[in-house]
Motif scaffolding. Structure first.
Motif, short mmCIF file in Angstrom:
data_model
loop_
_atom_site.label_atom_id
_atom_site.label_comp_id
_atom_site.label_asym_id
_atom_site.label_seq_id
_atom_site.Cartn_x
_atom_site.Cartn_y
_atom_site.Cartn_z
N ASN A 144 0.83 -1.20 0.00
CA ASN A 144 0.00 0.00 0.00
C ASN A 144 0.87 1.26 0.00
OD1 ASN A 144 0.72 0.60 2.73
ND2 ASN A 144 -0.92 -0.73 3.49
N VAL A 145 0.21 2.41 -0.04
CA VAL A 145 0.91 3.69 -0.17
C VAL A 145 1.85 3.93 1.01
CG1 VAL A 145 0.59 6.19 -0.11
CG2 VAL A 145 -0.79 4.80 -1.66
N LEU A 146 1.37 3.69 2.22
CA LEU A 146 2.20 3.94 3.40
C LEU A 146 3.42 3.02 3.41
CD1 LEU A 146 2.38 5.69 5.91
CD2 LEU A 146 1.08 3.96 7.15
N GLN A 147 3.23 1.78 3.02
CA GLN A 147 4.36 0.84 2.95
C GLN A 147 5.36 1.27 1.88
OE1 GLN A 147 2.00 -2.66 2.27
NE2 GLN A 147 2.04 -3.29 4.42
N ALA A 148 4.85 1.84 0.80
CA ALA A 148 5.74 2.33 -0.27
C ALA A 148 6.59 3.49 0.23
CB ALA A 148 4.93 2.75 -1.48
N PHE A 149 5.98 4.38 1.03
CA PHE A 149 6.75 5.48 1.61
C PHE A 149 7.90 4.95 2.46
CE2 PHE A 149 2.87 8.56 1.58
CZ PHE A 149 3.02 8.73 0.21
N ALA A 150 7.63 3.88 3.20
CA ALA A 150 8.67 3.27 4.03
C ALA A 150 9.74 2.63 3.16
CB ALA A 150 8.07 2.23 4.97
N ALA A 151 9.33 1.96 2.08
CA ALA A 151 10.28 1.27 1.19
C ALA A 151 11.22 2.25 0.51
CB ALA A 151 9.52 0.45 0.15
N MET A 152 10.75 3.48 0.26
CA MET A 152 11.62 4.45 -0.40
C MET A 152 12.43 5.26 0.61
SD MET A 152 8.72 7.09 -1.79
CE MET A 152 8.10 8.46 -0.81
N GLY A 153 12.39 4.84 1.88
CA GLY A 153 13.24 5.44 2.89
C GLY A 153 12.75 6.76 3.43
N GLY A 154 11.46 7.08 3.19
CA GLY A 154 10.93 8.35 3.67
C GLY A 154 11.29 9.50 2.74
N PHE A 155 11.25 10.72 3.28
CA PHE A 155 11.41 11.91 2.47
C PHE A 155 12.63 12.73 2.91
CE2 PHE A 155 6.93 10.93 3.27
CZ PHE A 155 6.52 10.59 1.99
N THR A 156 13.14 13.53 1.99
CA THR A 156 14.21 14.46 2.35
C THR A 156 13.60 15.65 3.08
OG1 THR A 156 14.10 15.87 0.38
CG2 THR A 156 15.34 13.81 0.19
N ARG A 182 0.72 13.94 5.76
CA ARG A 182 0.24 14.24 7.11
C ARG A 182 -1.10 13.56 7.37
NH1 ARG A 182 4.69 15.08 9.57
NH2 ARG A 182 5.75 17.04 9.12
N GLN A 183 -1.99 13.61 6.39
CA GLN A 183 -3.29 12.97 6.54
C GLN A 183 -3.16 11.45 6.53
OE1 GLN A 183 -5.73 14.58 3.41
NE2 GLN A 183 -5.83 16.63 4.33
N ILE A 184 -2.27 10.95 5.67
CA ILE A 184 -2.06 9.50 5.60
C ILE A 184 -1.49 8.98 6.92
CG2 ILE A 184 -0.59 7.73 4.53
CD1 ILE A 184 -0.99 9.23 1.88
N GLU A 185 -0.55 9.75 7.48
CA GLU A 185 0.06 9.38 8.76
C GLU A 185 -0.99 9.35 9.87
OE1 GLU A 185 4.25 10.60 10.91
OE2 GLU A 185 2.94 12.20 10.20
N ALA A 186 -2.02 10.20 9.74
CA ALA A 186 -3.08 10.28 10.74
C ALA A 186 -4.16 9.23 10.53
CB ALA A 186 -3.69 11.67 10.74
N GLY A 187 -4.03 8.43 9.45
CA GLY A 187 -4.97 7.34 9.24
C GLY A 187 -5.93 7.51 8.09
N ALA A 188 -5.66 8.45 7.18
CA ALA A 188 -6.54 8.64 6.02
C ALA A 188 -6.61 7.37 5.19
CB ALA A 188 -6.04 9.81 5.16
N GLN A 189 -7.72 7.17 4.50
CA GLN A 189 -7.94 5.92 3.77
C GLN A 189 -6.94 5.71 2.64
OE1 GLN A 189 -11.89 6.11 2.16
NE2 GLN A 189 -11.41 7.75 0.72
#
Length: 206
Positions: A144-156, A178-185
């Motif tokens: 999912n999107v959140l897992q992809a953010f983790a796989a790319m090592g986060g953001f600069t 920010r919304q995704i981190e707070a639990g957005a769908q």
């Protein structure tokens, strides 16, 4: 009798030497370093910056992703090699060479190695812009999107995390971290083969 006694003594010496050799051989085998496998979970600690401390999963393609260090191969490597590799990649971010500790937090499920469990199918996604590990990433299907953010090592630190885009063919899907981190769908939206994640650069005062 003397010859028999000498024969016994000679053979006892040979047996003793053989036993010593077997013990030394076993010790040398035991001393062989453990080589990381896909599915292992590693604990990474950076003495100079505790914010980088984290647990990372060795993905099915044998890689790990660490903020500021990017993506690197871990499978088949001993712990010491991974420590050196991470320290080298992080070196530019510190005044002095960083002290990196790596340990195995959890071993891979042995059923994977035995072939009882099949490894998940991988898909290719692409990351552009202000991500710590831009480029093509191989991730398991149904990531999912959140897992992809983790796989790319986060953001600069220059990332406009409220204006991220997921580009799927001709469709552009806006993502707000920010919304995704707070639990957005959107966090649970599954990625597809060929998806592109674009992380734009922050504007002034953004």
């Amino acid at each position: 009798m003397r010859r028999l006694s000498a024969w016994k003594t000679d053979n006892l010496c040979r047996i003793a030497l053989l036993c010593i050799g077997m013990v030394l051989g076993a010790s040398s085998l035991t001393a062989q370093p453990y080589h990381i496998r896909a599915g292992d979970v590693l604990l990474i600690e950076v003495l100079e910056d505790p914010e980088l401390n984290r647990s990372v999963l060795v993905t099915p393609d044998g890689r790990i992703s660490v903020p500021m260090a990017g993506t690197m191969r871990a499978s088949g490597q001993p712990i010491e090699a991974i420590q050196r590799g991470l320290a080298g990649r992080l070196d530019a971010a510190f005044t002095n060479p960083p002290t990196v500790f790596v340990s195995v937090q959890r071993l891979a499920d042995p059923r994977l190695e035995a072939g009882v469990m099949t490894q998940p199918k991988l898909i290719s996604i692409y990351v552009m812009g202000e991500a710590n590990s831009p480029g093509m990433l191989k991730v398991p299907k149904n990531t999912n999107v959140l897992q992809a953010f983790a796989a790319m090592g986060g953001f600069t630190k220059f990332a406009a995390i409220k204006r991220i885009q997921l580009r799927r063919a001709a469709t552009i899907i806006p993502l707000n971290y920010r919304q995704i981190e707070a639990g957005a769908q959107e966090a649970h939206m599954q990625l597809r083969e060929g998806d592109v994640i674009v992380v734009p650069q922050r504007r002034l005062f953004e």
